[in-house]
Write a protein that holds these residues in place. Structure first.
Motif, PDB file in Angstrom:
ATOM      1  N   ASN A 209       0.804  -1.220   0.000  1.00 30.56           N
ATOM      2  CA  ASN A 209       0.000   0.000   0.000  1.00 30.56           C
ATOM      3  C   ASN A 209       0.836   1.269   0.000  1.00 30.56           C
ATOM      4  O   ASN A 209       0.289   2.365  -0.143  1.00 30.56           O
ATOM      5  N   SER A 210       2.140   1.117   0.151  1.00 33.61           N
ATOM      6  CA  SER A 210       3.046   2.261   0.012  1.00 33.61           C
ATOM      7  C   SER A 210       3.625   2.350  -1.390  1.00 33.61           C
ATOM      8  O   SER A 210       4.328   3.323  -1.710  1.00 33.61           O
ATOM      9  N   GLY A 211       3.341   1.340  -2.210  1.00 33.96           N
ATOM     10  CA  GLY A 211       3.946   1.291  -3.533  1.00 33.96           C
ATOM     11  C   GLY A 211       2.922   1.142  -4.643  1.00 33.96           C
ATOM     12  O   GLY A 211       1.735   1.417  -4.479  1.00 33.96           O
ATOM     13  N   SER A 212       3.418   0.657  -5.774  1.00 33.91           N
ATOM     14  CA  SER A 212       2.596   0.621  -6.981  1.00 33.91           C
ATOM     15  C   SER A 212       1.629  -0.557  -7.025  1.00 33.91           C
ATOM     16  O   SER A 212       0.784  -0.626  -7.921  1.00 33.91           O
ATOM     17  N   THR A 215      -4.228  -1.612  -4.371  1.00 35.94           N
ATOM     18  CA  THR A 215      -5.545  -1.634  -5.003  1.00 35.94           C
ATOM     19  C   THR A 215      -6.590  -1.583  -3.892  1.00 35.94           C
ATOM     20  O   THR A 215      -6.239  -1.626  -2.707  1.00 35.94           O
ATOM     21  N   ASN A 216      -7.844  -1.544  -4.264  1.00 36.48           N
ATOM     22  CA  ASN A 216      -8.900  -1.633  -3.263  1.00 36.48           C
ATOM     23  C   ASN A 216      -8.795  -2.931  -2.481  1.00 36.48           C
ATOM     24  O   ASN A 216      -9.098  -2.974  -1.285  1.00 36.48           O
ATOM     25  N   ALA A 217      -8.330  -3.989  -3.134  1.00 35.46           N
ATOM     26  CA  ALA A 217      -8.173  -5.279  -2.448  1.00 35.46           C
ATOM     27  C   ALA A 217      -7.154  -5.170  -1.322  1.00 35.46           C
ATOM     28  O   ALA A 217      -7.377  -5.655  -0.207  1.00 35.46           O
ATOM     29  N   SER A 218      -6.026  -4.529  -1.588  1.00 32.32           N
ATOM     30  CA  SER A 218      -4.969  -4.446  -0.570  1.00 32.32           C
ATOM     31  C   SER A 218      -5.276  -3.385   0.482  1.00 32.32           C
ATOM     32  O   SER A 218      -4.858  -3.510   1.640  1.00 32.32           O
ATOM     33  N   GLU A 219      -6.012  -2.351   0.100  1.00 31.97           N
ATOM     34  CA  GLU A 219      -6.307  -1.270   1.044  1.00 31.97           C
ATOM     35  C   GLU A 219      -7.539  -1.549   1.899  1.00 31.97           C
ATOM     36  O   GLU A 219      -7.641  -1.025   3.015  1.00 31.97           O
TER      37      GLU A 219
END
Length: 304
Positions: A209-212, A215-219
């Protein structure tokens, strides 16, 4: 009542109930119908009027919203023997379901023959968005009706007008859904890979979540519903499989191969077949975990 402050609503399920409740809270009066009588009682307690059929809803309200699970059910509710099209008052039907573009065109043709406008209005944002009034509404149909219903749409979330042609919003919705499901699928697979390699899943998400890769899945989905092991995002894997199928069918008709999308479809279908239609969408990761022999557990779920 037959004013625009009185609406009909058919389909009081996981998404329909909170959307209908928001309309009541916004000052609208509702006539409602669902095949499950128990689903109606909470809204009736807030003043909604219960109807005996979709036709009865359309006898009471000029604008009727529907939120239903499959295209076949949408078409039956709208065009069937006791359907909305048989109503004496209805002049606009707003389909909040994910029905696909073909069903949307059939709906518009069937209603249009009776001089009833059809508005495609599939929504994105899940049960949480429905409760908070933060849904994304993709809308196609007659522009004048879209403009006239702005306050209704605003009670549910933020609307984007896609175009006049029936089915355009449905195409946009299935595209959006496949992007979302694909992101969840690949994030789930790689979270399992990382855990098996010895990485801490909470730390993994901090990096992603700090990089490229965010997505909504990871956040949202992975930290809230997977790392906690709650698996209660609120959207059934069977409905997700239907949405993905609609997108792949349309892509095939258009002659656009979706190889990544097809891979996501296989994972969604395998998860549905293993855990059942009612399993939560976020349980995709459980299918991958079982093959790998690990679990992705965050600090919030403990280490047991």
């Amino acid at each position: 009542m037959t004013t625009e402050k009185h609406l009909g609503f058919v389909g009081i399920g996981r998404m329909g109930h909170p959307m209908a409740e928001r309309l009541l809270d916004a000052g609208y009066t509702l006539t409602i119908y669902d095949t499950q009588p128990d689903a109606l009682q909470a809204l009736a307690a807030k003043g909604a009027q219960i109807a005996s059929s979709p036709k009865a809803v359309a006898d009471a309200a000029a604008t009727v919203l529907v939120s239903l699970p499959t295209p076949d059910i949408v078409l039956k509710v709208a065009l069937g023997e006791e359907g909305l099209a048989r109503g004496s008052v209805v002049r606009t039907v707003v389909d909040l379901s994910t029905s696909g573009s073909q069903a949307a065109r059939m709906l518009a043709d069937g209603l249009g023959a009776l001089k009833i406008d059809s508005i495609d209005c599939p929504v994105s944002g899940g049960v949480t968005g429905a409760k908070r009034g933060t849904l994304a509404l993709m809308i196609s149909g007659p522009r004048a009706r879209y403009d006239a219903l702005q306050e209704v749409f605003a009670a549910l979330g933020k609307s984007v007008y896609v175009g006049e042609q029936a089915g355009m919003a449905q195409t946009m919705k299935v595209i959006n859904n496949l992007i979302s499901v694909t992101a969840l699928s690949v994030t789930s697979e790689l979270m399992v890979m990382g855990v098996k390699a010895g990485l801490d899943p909470d730390v993994m998400l901090q990096v992603i979540n700090s990089g490229s890769g965010r997505t909504n899945a990871s956040e949202d989905k992975i930290p809230r519903f997977v790392l906690t092991r709650s698996f209660d995002f609120g959207f059934a894997i069977g409905l997700s499989a239907k949405d993905v199928r609609l997108c792949l069918e349309e892509s095939e008709q258009l002659g656009v191969p979706l190889r990544v999308g097809d891979a996501a479809r296989r994972l969604v279908d395998d998860t549905r077949d293993k855990f059942g239609n009612d399993a939560d969408l976020t349980e995709i990761i459980r299918y991958v975990e079982e093959a790998a022999g690990v679990q992705v557990r965050g600090q919030a779920a403990g280490k047991a």
